[in-house]
Design an enzyme around this catalytic site. Structure first.
Site, PDB file in Angstrom:
ATOM      1  N   TYR A   1      -4.391   3.293   7.925  1.00 21.69           N
ATOM      2  CA  TYR A   1      -5.830   2.592   7.629  1.00 21.69           C
ATOM      3  C   TYR A   1      -6.922   3.281   8.599  1.00 21.69           C
ATOM      4  CZ  TYR A   1      -2.814  -0.859   5.256  1.00 21.69           C
ATOM      5  OH  TYR A   1      -1.699  -1.211   4.400  1.00 21.69           O
TER       6      TYR A   1
ATOM      7  N   VAL B   1       0.881  -3.829   3.811  1.00 21.75           N
ATOM      8  CA  VAL B   1       0.662  -5.278   4.514  1.00 21.75           C
ATOM      9  C   VAL B   1       2.055  -5.935   4.337  1.00 21.75           C
ATOM     10  CG1 VAL B   1      -1.551  -5.223   4.498  1.00 21.75           C
ATOM     11  CG2 VAL B   1      -0.511  -6.049   2.469  1.00 21.75           C
TER      12      VAL B   1
ATOM     13  N   LYS C   1       0.504   3.421  -2.942  1.00 22.78           N
ATOM     14  CA  LYS C   1      -0.566   4.473  -3.242  1.00 22.78           C
ATOM     15  C   LYS C   1      -0.052   5.708  -3.125  1.00 22.78           C
ATOM     16  CE  LYS C   1      -3.834   0.876  -1.221  1.00 22.78           C
ATOM     17  NZ  LYS C   1      -4.454   0.511  -0.156  1.00 22.78           N
TER      18      LYS C   1
ATOM     19  N   SER D   1       0.697  -1.200  -0.053  1.00 21.25           N
ATOM     20  CA  SER D   1       0.061  -0.011   0.198  1.00 21.25           C
ATOM     21  C   SER D   1       0.959   1.156   0.145  1.00 21.25           C
ATOM     22  CB  SER D   1      -0.896   0.095   1.268  1.00 21.25           C
ATOM     23  OG  SER D   1      -2.195  -0.449   0.809  1.00 21.25           O
TER      24      SER D   1
ATOM     25  N   TYR E   1      -2.762  -2.086 -10.531  1.00 21.27           N
ATOM     26  CA  TYR E   1      -2.699  -1.973  -9.103  1.00 21.27           C
ATOM     27  C   TYR E   1      -2.009  -2.984  -8.362  1.00 21.27           C
ATOM     28  CZ  TYR E   1      -4.498  -2.347  -4.444  1.00 21.27           C
ATOM     29  OH  TYR E   1      -4.677  -2.195  -3.010  1.00 21.27           O
TER      30      TYR E   1
HETATM   31  N1  GLU Z   1      -2.014  -5.544  -2.403  1.00 18.89           N
HETATM   32  C1  GLU Z   1      -2.491  -5.471  -1.069  1.00 18.89           C
HETATM   33  C2  GLU Z   1      -4.157  -5.388  -1.272  1.00 18.89           C
HETATM   34  O1  GLU Z   1      -4.881  -5.066  -2.271  1.00 18.89           O
HETATM   35  C3  GLU Z   1      -2.275  -4.082  -0.414  1.00 18.89           C
HETATM   36  C4  GLU Z   1      -3.094  -3.724   0.736  1.00 18.89           C
HETATM   37  C5  GLU Z   1      -2.127  -3.101   1.722  1.00 18.89           C
HETATM   38  O2  GLU Z   1      -0.824  -3.012   1.766  1.00 18.89           O
HETATM   39  O3  GLU Z   1      -2.737  -2.480   2.714  1.00 18.89           O
HETATM   40  O4  GLU Z   1      -4.889  -6.156  -0.472  1.00 18.89           O
END
Ligand code: GLU
Length: 304
Positions: free
Chosen positions: A240, A258, A64, A61, A189
């Site tokens: 989050y 994650v 992002k 993430s 993504y």
């Molecule tokens: N590729 C992970 C997902 O889409 C990223 C989630 C994350 O790092 O929060 O679930």
């Protein structure tokens, strides 16, 4: 500083036992849960590191933040935020719930999966390969790390198991928030999440944001305004649904993934990269957070 970092790693290593490595993406479950590493870069070119700082892990993430900057460069702020909001969702990162039930009809912010999938759909390029390569090249540019590359095993693992993300992609397409081919958007993504990094790479990302979009040469890649938007969203939504608690405990613009990474920004001063794959219940690196809290107490570097 090095001694302080060594001491912090030793002190917080045991906290790794209180969490669990992510296993919903099967490849991620292979990480060593007791790993803990940190890299700190400052504006004078000093580098400090300790623990498992040179282990490779996927950016997940944290990507992002990178895709948001490129999408704003490609489309402008107004268009991007017409399709994704700027507010915390209060839900887990991979939640689909509010997409249908909220009256706003767009994902709450670009740091949750639904919002990030929309952002990925806005990266420009002649085809899906070109779009991902542009994103990878931008990531290499701003981290000054030409070695960055895709981890194909993690990418395949994500694409085989990412059905919740897939369902969000198709829902967003049905609402006309995503235009174009959903499978191609998801490919970008999943691939952006599967780029291998080290704590040094993400510390460099932190320093780039700390310096308001400038490389170490002084060259400006993005405007201070765009970095301000990104850093504000990192504070309010980057960890989050525990972003509020994190802001109280650590108090730095940060983004977790994650895969175990956290990037933190000390404005105008430092970039910090942390690796701690053992996660808490919200999906945040458990020992990484306690280490950062302790470090910020020592350095007195909170922005609040
Ligand atoms: N590729 C992970 C997902 O889409 C990223 C989630 C994350 O790092 O929060 O679930």
């Amino acid at each position: 500083m090095t001694e302080l970092l060594l001491h912090m790693i030793e002190k917080h290593k045991k906290v790794t036992e209180e969490g669990k490595v992510a296993n919903y993406i099967p490849e991620l479950s292979k990480a060593n849960p007791t790993d803990l590493g940190i890299y700190v870069l400052d504006n004078d070119g000093n580098e400090f590191f300790a623990g498992d700082y040179d282990k490779k892990f996927t950016v997940q993430s944290i990507s992002k933040v990178v895709s948001l900057m490129l999408a704003i460069l490609d489309n402008g702020e107004e268009l991007v935020f017409s399709k994704v909001g700027m507010d915390p969702s209060g839900d887990p990162f991979n939640s689909i719930r509010k997409l249908e039930t909220s009256s706003r009809r767009k994902p709450y912010n670009p740091m949750i999966n639904a919002g990030a999938i929309v952002v990925s759909s806005m990266i420009k390029g002649v085809d899906v390969k070109d779009k991902f390569n542009r994103l990878l090249d931008f990531f290499k540019l701003i981290t000054e790390d030409p070695t960055l590359d895709l981890n194909s095993r993690v990418y395949l693992s994500e694409t085989e198991t990412g059905n919740k993300n897939r369902s969000m992609g198709y829902f967003l397409k049905s609402e006309n928030i995503i235009v174009g081919n959903v499978e191609e958007v998801l490919e970008i993504y999943f691939k952006q999440c599967s780029i291998d990094v080290t704590t040094k790479t993400i510390a460099r990302l932190g320093l780039f944001l700390a310096n308001e979009g400038k490389l170490s040469t002084g060259e400006e890649i993005i405007t201070p305004r765009i970095t301000r938007i990104v850093k504000t969203l990192m504070v309010t939504c980057g960890m989050y649904d525990s972003s509020g608690e994190f802001a109280v405990r650590v108090g730095l613009p940060s983004k977790s993934g994650v895969g175990g990474g956290i990037v933190s920004v000390i404005p105008h001063k430092m970039g910090i990269g942390v690796y701690s794959p053992s996660l808490d219940k919200k999906g945040n690196p458990i020992a990484g957070i306690s280490l950062l809290e302790d470090l910020c107490n020592e350095l007195k570097c909170r922005i609040f």
